[in-house]
Design a protein around this motif. Structure first.
Motif, mmCIF file in Angstrom:
data_model
loop_
_atom_site.group_PDB
_atom_site.id
_atom_site.type_symbol
_atom_site.label_atom_id
_atom_site.label_comp_id
_atom_site.label_asym_id
_atom_site.label_seq_id
_atom_site.Cartn_x
_atom_site.Cartn_y
_atom_site.Cartn_z
ATOM 1 N N THR A 182 -7.803 5.602 -11.537
ATOM 2 C CA THR A 182 -9.230 4.812 -11.696
ATOM 3 C C THR A 182 -9.172 3.633 -11.163
ATOM 4 O O THR A 182 -10.078 2.821 -10.865
ATOM 5 N N VAL A 183 -7.972 2.716 -11.289
ATOM 6 C CA VAL A 183 -7.804 1.369 -10.771
ATOM 7 C C VAL A 183 -7.759 1.444 -9.201
ATOM 8 O O VAL A 183 -8.542 0.672 -8.606
ATOM 9 N N ALA A 184 -7.476 2.604 -8.472
ATOM 10 C CA ALA A 184 -7.418 2.686 -7.097
ATOM 11 C C ALA A 184 -8.995 2.951 -6.605
ATOM 12 O O ALA A 184 -9.165 2.787 -5.447
ATOM 13 N N ALA A 185 -9.619 3.612 -7.385
ATOM 14 C CA ALA A 185 -10.814 4.247 -6.955
ATOM 15 C C ALA A 185 -11.931 3.158 -7.040
ATOM 16 O O ALA A 185 -12.093 2.230 -7.205
ATOM 17 N N GLY A 217 0.847 -1.088 0.062
ATOM 18 C CA GLY A 217 0.106 -0.046 -0.015
ATOM 19 C C GLY A 217 0.701 1.312 0.027
ATOM 20 O O GLY A 217 0.561 2.179 -0.613
ATOM 21 N N ILE A 218 1.926 1.336 0.771
ATOM 22 C CA ILE A 218 2.520 2.366 0.800
ATOM 23 C C ILE A 218 3.256 2.978 -0.495
ATOM 24 O O ILE A 218 3.084 4.143 -0.965
ATOM 25 N N PRO A 219 4.148 1.855 -1.348
ATOM 26 C CA PRO A 219 4.534 2.252 -2.562
ATOM 27 C C PRO A 219 3.490 2.661 -3.440
ATOM 28 O O PRO A 219 3.649 3.665 -4.184
ATOM 29 N N ALA A 220 2.279 1.926 -3.591
ATOM 30 C CA ALA A 220 1.263 2.253 -4.229
ATOM 31 C C ALA A 220 0.637 3.447 -4.192
ATOM 32 O O ALA A 220 0.455 4.340 -5.126
ATOM 33 N N GLY A 221 0.500 3.886 -2.902
ATOM 34 C CA GLY A 221 0.051 5.378 -2.605
ATOM 35 C C GLY A 221 1.015 6.266 -3.004
ATOM 36 O O GLY A 221 0.434 7.513 -3.407
ATOM 37 N N LEU A 222 2.122 6.330 -2.876
ATOM 38 C CA LEU A 222 3.264 7.159 -3.196
ATOM 39 C C LEU A 222 3.080 7.386 -4.636
ATOM 40 O O LEU A 222 3.070 8.438 -5.228
ATOM 41 N N VAL A 223 2.964 6.259 -5.498
ATOM 42 C CA VAL A 223 3.261 6.563 -6.952
ATOM 43 C C VAL A 223 1.894 7.244 -7.443
ATOM 44 O O VAL A 223 2.022 7.996 -8.132
ATOM 45 N N ILE A 224 0.797 6.767 -6.987
ATOM 46 C CA ILE A 224 -0.485 7.271 -7.274
ATOM 47 C C ILE A 224 -0.645 8.652 -6.795
ATOM 48 O O ILE A 224 -1.224 9.661 -7.539
ATOM 49 N N GLY A 225 -0.434 8.966 -5.664
ATOM 50 C CA GLY A 225 -0.124 10.436 -5.387
ATOM 51 C C GLY A 225 0.641 11.320 -5.881
ATOM 52 O O GLY A 225 0.306 12.459 -6.105
ATOM 53 N N HIS A 226 1.790 10.998 -6.291
ATOM 54 C CA HIS A 226 2.675 11.776 -6.551
ATOM 55 C C HIS A 226 2.394 12.140 -8.373
ATOM 56 O O HIS A 226 2.835 13.191 -8.959
ATOM 57 N N THR A 227 2.170 10.856 -9.092
ATOM 58 C CA THR A 227 1.957 11.074 -10.489
ATOM 59 C C THR A 227 0.528 11.109 -10.888
ATOM 60 O O THR A 227 0.397 11.698 -12.100
ATOM 61 N N GLY A 228 -0.305 10.593 -9.894
ATOM 62 C CA GLY A 228 -1.829 10.695 -10.516
ATOM 63 C C GLY A 228 -2.234 9.632 -11.356
ATOM 64 O O GLY A 228 -3.224 9.598 -11.889
#
Length: 71
Positions: free
Chosen positions: A68-71, A53-64
């Motif tokens: 759609t996959v995370a929502a 979760g932490i790496p996924a959250g960092l990638v999604i948060g910083h790059t955007g």
């Protein structure tokens, strides 16, 4: 509804007696051993979730990307 009296199990009046019996706390089948086992499993699952979760959250948060996959 099935009550403890119907299925052969002890009633709620025996809970205090069970908790006050040292044989139920110590040993390989005791409450403390099971609590330790539960905490180890919980720690392992939370660590695995954090590793994902932490790496996924960092990638999604910083790059955007991947919102759609995370929502």
């Amino acid at each position: 509804m099935t009550f403890a009296v119907d299925n052969g199990l002890p009633g709620l009046d025996r809970v205090g007696i069970w908790f006050n019996d040292p044989a139920n706390w110590w040993g390989p089948g005791g409450l403390l051993a099971h609590a330790r086992e539960h905490l180890l499993y919980t720690f392992a699952v939370v660590a695995l979730a954090a590793l994902i979760g932490i790496p996924a959250g960092l990638v999604i948060g910083h790059t955007g990307r991947g919102t759609t996959v995370a929502a």
